[in-house]
Design a protein around this motif. Structure first.
Motif, PDB file in Angstrom:
ATOM      1  N   VAL A   1       0.734  -1.234  -0.011  1.00 47.12           N
ATOM      2  CA  VAL A   1      -0.077   0.272   0.019  1.00 47.12           C
ATOM      3  C   VAL A   1       0.886   1.146  -0.074  1.00 47.12           C
ATOM      4  O   VAL A   1       1.771   1.187   0.817  1.00 47.12           O
ATOM      5  N   THR A   2       0.703   2.101  -0.944  1.00 46.76           N
ATOM      6  CA  THR A   2       1.304   3.415  -0.890  1.00 46.76           C
ATOM      7  C   THR A   2       0.573   4.643  -0.471  1.00 46.76           C
ATOM      8  O   THR A   2       1.394   5.591  -0.114  1.00 46.76           O
TER       9      THR A   2
ATOM     10  N   VAL B   1      12.158   6.978   8.682  1.00 46.49           N
ATOM     11  CA  VAL B   1      10.780   7.497   8.879  1.00 46.49           C
ATOM     12  C   VAL B   1       9.953   7.795   7.473  1.00 46.49           C
ATOM     13  O   VAL B   1      10.399   8.725   7.044  1.00 46.49           O
ATOM     14  N   SER B   2       9.140   6.787   7.031  1.00 41.33           N
ATOM     15  CA  SER B   2       8.528   7.005   6.106  1.00 41.33           C
ATOM     16  C   SER B   2       7.363   7.782   5.931  1.00 41.33           C
ATOM     17  O   SER B   2       6.618   8.118   4.770  1.00 41.33           O
ATOM     18  N   SER B   3       6.510   7.954   7.106  1.00 40.30           N
ATOM     19  CA  SER B   3       5.384   8.652   7.232  1.00 40.30           C
ATOM     20  C   SER B   3       5.181   9.286   8.472  1.00 40.30           C
ATOM     21  O   SER B   3       5.683   8.852   9.485  1.00 40.30           O
TER      22      SER B   3
ATOM     23  N   PHE C   1       6.420  -2.146   6.340  1.00 39.23           N
ATOM     24  CA  PHE C   1       6.902  -0.661   6.039  1.00 39.23           C
ATOM     25  C   PHE C   1       5.535   0.189   5.994  1.00 39.23           C
ATOM     26  O   PHE C   1       4.630  -0.010   5.298  1.00 39.23           O
ATOM     27  N   VAL C   2       5.652   1.043   6.878  1.00 37.57           N
ATOM     28  CA  VAL C   2       4.508   1.724   7.113  1.00 37.57           C
ATOM     29  C   VAL C   2       4.598   3.206   6.290  1.00 37.57           C
ATOM     30  O   VAL C   2       5.401   3.963   6.519  1.00 37.57           O
ATOM     31  N   ASN C   3       3.905   2.971   4.970  1.00 39.82           N
ATOM     32  CA  ASN C   3       4.041   3.973   4.048  1.00 39.82           C
ATOM     33  C   ASN C   3       3.264   5.164   3.930  1.00 39.82           C
ATOM     34  O   ASN C   3       3.272   6.379   3.360  1.00 39.82           O
TER      35      ASN C   3
ATOM     36  N   VAL D   1       0.130  -0.152   4.960  1.00 38.15           N
ATOM     37  CA  VAL D   1       1.581  -0.955   5.164  1.00 38.15           C
ATOM     38  C   VAL D   1       1.979  -1.953   3.923  1.00 38.15           C
ATOM     39  O   VAL D   1       0.951  -2.305   3.351  1.00 38.15           O
ATOM     40  N   GLY D   2       2.970  -2.287   3.843  1.00 37.29           N
ATOM     41  CA  GLY D   2       3.212  -3.065   2.835  1.00 37.29           C
ATOM     42  C   GLY D   2       4.646  -3.946   2.981  1.00 37.29           C
ATOM     43  O   GLY D   2       5.486  -3.451   4.169  1.00 37.29           O
ATOM     44  N   GLN D   3       4.909  -4.823   2.430  1.00 35.83           N
ATOM     45  CA  GLN D   3       6.392  -5.597   2.403  1.00 35.83           C
ATOM     46  C   GLN D   3       7.534  -4.737   1.680  1.00 35.83           C
ATOM     47  O   GLN D   3       8.651  -4.858   2.103  1.00 35.83           O
ATOM     48  N   GLU D   4       7.232  -3.574   1.083  1.00 28.83           N
ATOM     49  CA  GLU D   4       8.326  -2.777   0.376  1.00 28.83           C
ATOM     50  C   GLU D   4       7.916  -1.074   0.730  1.00 28.83           C
ATOM     51  O   GLU D   4       6.851  -0.922   1.069  1.00 28.83           O
ATOM     52  N   PRO D   5       8.893  -0.520   0.623  1.00 23.14           N
ATOM     53  CA  PRO D   5       8.928   1.069   0.823  1.00 23.14           C
ATOM     54  C   PRO D   5       7.891   1.517  -0.408  1.00 23.14           C
ATOM     55  O   PRO D   5       7.817   0.957  -1.421  1.00 23.14           O
ATOM     56  N   ARG D   6       7.391   2.588  -0.076  1.00 26.88           N
ATOM     57  CA  ARG D   6       6.544   3.374  -1.034  1.00 26.88           C
ATOM     58  C   ARG D   6       7.176   3.773  -2.274  1.00 26.88           C
ATOM     59  O   ARG D   6       6.687   3.449  -3.466  1.00 26.88           O
ATOM     60  N   LEU D   7       8.258   4.154  -2.267  1.00 29.63           N
ATOM     61  CA  LEU D   7       8.914   4.567  -3.423  1.00 29.63           C
ATOM     62  C   LEU D   7       9.986   4.106  -4.130  1.00 29.63           C
ATOM     63  O   LEU D   7      10.845   4.416  -4.897  1.00 29.63           O
ATOM     64  N   GLY D   8      10.317   2.837  -3.559  1.00 23.58           N
ATOM     65  CA  GLY D   8      11.369   1.759  -4.270  1.00 23.58           C
ATOM     66  C   GLY D   8      11.138   0.295  -3.679  1.00 23.58           C
ATOM     67  O   GLY D   8      10.428  -0.020  -3.124  1.00 23.58           O
TER      68      GLY D   8
END
Length: 520
Positions: free
Chosen positions: A171-172, A432-434, A476-478, A493-500
């Motif tokens: 999720v982005t 810190v992604s969000s 990863f809390v995007n 949340v997702g298994q990968e970061p939002r931008l990569g």
């Protein structure tokens, strides 16, 4: 010869009268003199103003009201309601509703004994209504902060987050409607989901065909791409819950009708992926940030382009706005910009971190940001540098043990900035992604990939930011979003970061998680 000597006879009185009457009738028949000024006057006594729902009214291309007048009243002019009169009418209706509600509550409690007591109670009711309106206006304008953080109770159970929506890809973006009853989420595979907060019922948005997208304003793919990418990076919902905006790798800003879940417009113009979106509160003014280092302004109601803001030297990553005509952005150029749209000016704040990843407004004069070195910064409009920094706000367990072995400080920062080459942990987990702030309050939250979301109390400038407690969540809390009431927190949340895809956590789940917050 007699005809030549004839003299012209003077017209008689009756003939003069007839000719004058003929001239007057010809003047009255002239259309120039027919519409006299008296008939063109507005009639205020018996005139009715039709509502916008009537069949005889519409809107022209300029957005102005177009009135169709009947045949019988074609000589009368319809008076339109001015913005000031509309505000006054709405305010009076709101006051009447509040007075009626207070009156019903009083009648349920007890009946008044005499006239004097009733007048006194009405005065108290009006004072209470004025106080409520003043408090609402201060909170909406960002000049008053609600004390919510001190009322949040630490959860005693281990249930934690509850997943509302499942996505196939990370999720982005997540966002909530103004009334906190509906939510929206998007993922890397282009799926946009509309869900109910209470029941969890979901409805998907269907992307139209390429032919329909072109008819809505979309342009052909750039470069070597052969088709439009559906990869979504950002979402934003308008305050009236009519429009949903999405942006992603196809370099377009897409506009959706929330009521019908149909695609209605595609805004081209960006030369890079659209990384962030936000609506200005109370309006349909839309701001978009992109990897092309620009910020563009759109009008969702008129579906038009307004302006472009330049100033960043690298990709724009996050954007936020409140009711005031100001926009807050951060980019990979280690700067945060506060754009004053009417003045066409900007304030530049420089961060000590290598890159700022996210930001949000606390109030019109205070901001919060997160960086890729694990720090959270508290900013004030009067200073170009952070007034308070929390270092290693999301340090992982391996990072804490590592720094304890090397005499690290309590907040995880190594003393004297000693550099150690051996690092047994992944730095991407502590990014810190969000960040998110509950509107007009002192409660904030931050997310990373270290397995937890941290809640914070935003105190005075001297005290800065104080931690409350952690809410465990793997992945990863995007994206984060608070309910306006502070009753729950939404996390994308997702298994990968939002931008990569530089890091992956296979044990995490892709979806939208909700955590209720108990207030004392």
């Amino acid at each position: 010869m007699a005809g030549k000597n004839m003299r012209k006879r003077k017209p008689s009185a009756q003939q003069n009268k007839a000719s004058n009457k003929k001239r007057s009738s010809s003047i009255s028949d002239d259309p120039f003199f027919h519409n006299s000024g008296s008939k063109r006057r507005n009639k205020f006594d018996d005139e009715d103003i039709n509502s916008s729902d009537d069949e005889g009214e519409g809107f022209d291309s300029e957005g102005e009201k177009e009135v169709v007048v009947g045949e019988e009243d074609d000589e009368e002019e319809i008076i339109e309601e001015t913005p000031a009169e509309k505000k006054k009418r709405l305010a009076e209706a709101f006051l009447d509703r509040m007075r009626a509600r207070e009156k019903r509550e009083e009648e349920d409690d007890e009946e008044l004994e005499d006239e004097g007591a009733r007048r006194e109670r009405e005065g108290e009711r009006d004072s209470l209504i004025a106080k409520i309106l003043q408090q609402d206006q201060l909170e909406e304008s960002g000049r008053m902060r609600r004390a919510i953080a001190s009322r949040v109770q630490k959860p005693e159970t281990t249930e934690g987050f509850r997943f509302l929506v499942k996505h196939r890809q990370p999720v982005t973006a997540v966002t909530l409607s103004e009334d906190d009853t509906r939510g929206f989420s998007a993922s890397k595979d282009g799926t946009i989901v509309h869900w109910d907060v209470n029941s969890g019922k979901t409805e998907k948005y269907v992307w139209p065909s390429d032919v329909v997208l072109k008819s809505h304003g979309a342009r052909d793919p750039h470069g070597r791409a052969t088709k439009q990418s559906k990869h979504v990076l950002a979402l934003a919902v308008s305050s009236d819950s009519r429009y949903l905006a999405s942006g992603g790798l196809d370099r377009h800003v897409h506009l959706w009708d929330i009521r019908t879940r149909q695609h209605i417009q595609a805004f081209p113009g960006h030369k890079g992926p659209v990384s962030c979106l936000t609506f200005r509160q109370g309006t349909t003014e839309l701001f978009s940030g992109s990897f092309d280092r620009s910020v563009k302004i759109w009008n969702a109601e008129d579906r038009t382009y307004i302006n472009t803001l330049f100033g960043h030297q690298s990709e724009v990553l996050t954007i936020d706005s409140l009711r005031k005509e100001r926009v807050l952005t951060v980019g990979r150029d280690r700067t945060m910009h506060l754009w004053k749209v009417p003045e066409e000016s900007q304030l530049v704040f420089r961060a000590p971190a290598s890159s700022l990843e996210c930001c949000c407004f606390i109030s019109n004069d205070e901001f919060l940001s997160g960086s890729d070195d694990g720090s959270i910064e508290h900013w004030n409009i009067l200073r170009k540098k952070p007034v308070h920094i929390v270092r290693n706000a999301h340090a992982s367990l391996g990072q804490i043990k590592f720094e304890q072995r090397h005499n690290g400080l309590s907040n995880g920062h190594i003393e004297n900035e000693a550099q150690v080459s051996e690092k047994p942990y992944s730095t991407a987990l502590s990014w810190v992604s969000s960040v998110s702030v509950c509107r007009s309050s002192d409660l904030a939250a931050s997310g990373a990939g270290n397995g937890s979301i941290r809640l914070w109390t935003i105190e005075s400038e001297s005290k800065g930011i104080c931690p409350l407690f952690e809410l465990p969540l793997v992945g990863f809390v995007n994206s984060l979003s608070f309910a306006k009431s502070g009753r729950f927190l939404i996390a994308g949340v997702g298994q990968e970061p939002r931008l990569g895809r530089w890091e992956r956590n296979p044990s995490a789940r892709n979806g939208v998680a909700l955590h209720p917050l108990e207030l004392s």
